[in-house]
Design a protein around this motif. Structure first.
Motif, PDB file in Angstrom:
ATOM      1  N   GLU A   9      41.783  35.813  46.178  1.00  7.65           N
ATOM      2  CA  GLU A   9      42.505  37.081  46.052  1.00  7.65           C
ATOM      3  C   GLU A   9      41.662  38.119  45.310  1.00  7.65           C
ATOM      4  O   GLU A   9      41.577  39.278  45.721  1.00  7.65           O
ATOM      5  N   GLU A  10      41.017  37.707  44.225  1.00 10.71           N
ATOM      6  CA  GLU A  10      40.162  38.622  43.466  1.00 10.71           C
ATOM      7  C   GLU A  10      38.981  39.084  44.322  1.00 10.71           C
ATOM      8  O   GLU A  10      38.591  40.253  44.284  1.00 10.71           O
ATOM      9  N   TYR A  11      38.427  38.163  45.098  1.00 13.74           N
ATOM     10  CA  TYR A  11      37.294  38.511  45.959  1.00 13.74           C
ATOM     11  C   TYR A  11      37.724  39.501  47.037  1.00 13.74           C
ATOM     12  O   TYR A  11      37.011  40.461  47.342  1.00 13.74           O
ATOM     13  N   LYS A  12      38.896  39.298  47.604  1.00 13.62           N
ATOM     14  CA  LYS A  12      39.403  40.215  48.628  1.00 13.62           C
ATOM     15  C   LYS A  12      39.522  41.629  48.052  1.00 13.62           C
ATOM     16  O   LYS A  12      39.104  42.597  48.678  1.00 13.62           O
ATOM     17  N   GLU A  13      40.057  41.744  46.842  1.00  9.27           N
ATOM     18  CA  GLU A  13      40.165  43.043  46.184  1.00  9.27           C
ATOM     19  C   GLU A  13      38.783  43.636  45.926  1.00  9.27           C
ATOM     20  O   GLU A  13      38.570  44.842  46.094  1.00  9.27           O
ATOM     21  N   PHE A  14      37.835  42.791  45.530  1.00  8.91           N
ATOM     22  CA  PHE A  14      36.476  43.237  45.251  1.00  8.91           C
ATOM     23  C   PHE A  14      35.812  43.856  46.470  1.00  8.91           C
ATOM     24  O   PHE A  14      35.216  44.922  46.388  1.00  8.91           O
ATOM     25  N   VAL A  15      35.920  43.206  47.622  1.00  2.00           N
ATOM     26  CA  VAL A  15      35.259  43.719  48.828  1.00  2.00           C
ATOM     27  C   VAL A  15      35.974  44.927  49.416  1.00  2.00           C
ATOM     28  O   VAL A  15      35.370  45.691  50.163  1.00  2.00           O
ATOM     29  N   GLU A  16      37.233  45.109  49.065  1.00  2.00           N
ATOM     30  CA  GLU A  16      37.967  46.276  49.570  1.00  2.00           C
ATOM     31  C   GLU A  16      37.701  47.531  48.755  1.00  2.00           C
ATOM     32  O   GLU A  16      38.053  48.613  49.183  1.00  2.00           O
ATOM     33  N   GLU A  17      37.089  47.397  47.584  1.00  2.00           N
ATOM     34  CA  GLU A  17      36.802  48.566  46.735  1.00  2.00           C
ATOM     35  C   GLU A  17      35.741  49.455  47.333  1.00  2.00           C
ATOM     36  O   GLU A  17      34.885  49.134  48.003  1.00  2.00           O
TER      37      GLU A  17
END
Length: 172
Positions: free
Chosen positions: A164-172
């Motif tokens: 979940e944290e990685y998904k947020e990271f790549v969407e930034e």
């Protein structure tokens, strides 16, 4: 060579990663007991800011390393994968190989301190496998290396992102 993160350009479309951990499911039985199913929830998959992943098995002592789906998508068609020699001990952040695509070439770094015990030789013969299933740790998948993890490697996991944290990271 630069790391994958430094070589990737922002991708216009949002690329969602799939979570490898599924919650244990239950349903009451006719006898009032809960039946739990076995799932991959016992396995831990973590990501780096450089777009590598590590997934430990239920025993917490072995696992797989590879590049993320986001990285594989952003790199484009992979034409060559350099694999590490085995066995080899590496620290978190050490280069363990490289991936070359039609767009660029990038190092693959170890997400955690570990001993690499095997490599995915399929990637030497068919490097495009990494595009088809970069986070697939099956025999036909695009994982890069099998690893054994000691206590130091387990502690390295604390600094990595979950799905979940990685998904947020790549969407930034």
């Amino acid at each position: 060579m630069a790391s994958i993160a430094r070589k990737l350009r922002p991708v216009a479309s949002r690329f969602a990663t799939r979570s490898s951990a599924s919650a244990a499911s239950w349903r009451p039985s006719s006898f009032g007991l809960r039946a739990f199913s076995a799932s991959r929830a016992a396995q831990v998959k973590k990501y780096t800011k450089d777009h590598e992943w590590v997934e430990l098995s239920a025993d917490g002592k072995t696992g797989h390393i590879g590049i993320s789906e986001y990285a594989a998508h952003a790199l484009g068609d992979v034409v060559y994968v350099e694999l590490p020699t085995v066995p080899i001990e590496v620290a978190a952040g050490d280069s363990i190989g490289a991936v070359e695509s039609v767009k660029s070439a990038s190092d693959i770094n170890s997400p955690i301190s570990c001993t690499i015990t095997a490599v995915n030789e399929l990637l030497e013969e068919a490097p495009g496998t990494i595009n088809k299933g970069p986070e697939d740790d099956s025999s036909a998948g695009g994982w890069v290396a099998k690893v054994e993890v000691a206590e130091v490697g387990i502690k390295d996991l604390e600094g990595l992102m979950d799905a979940e944290e990685y998904k947020e990271f790549v969407e930034e």
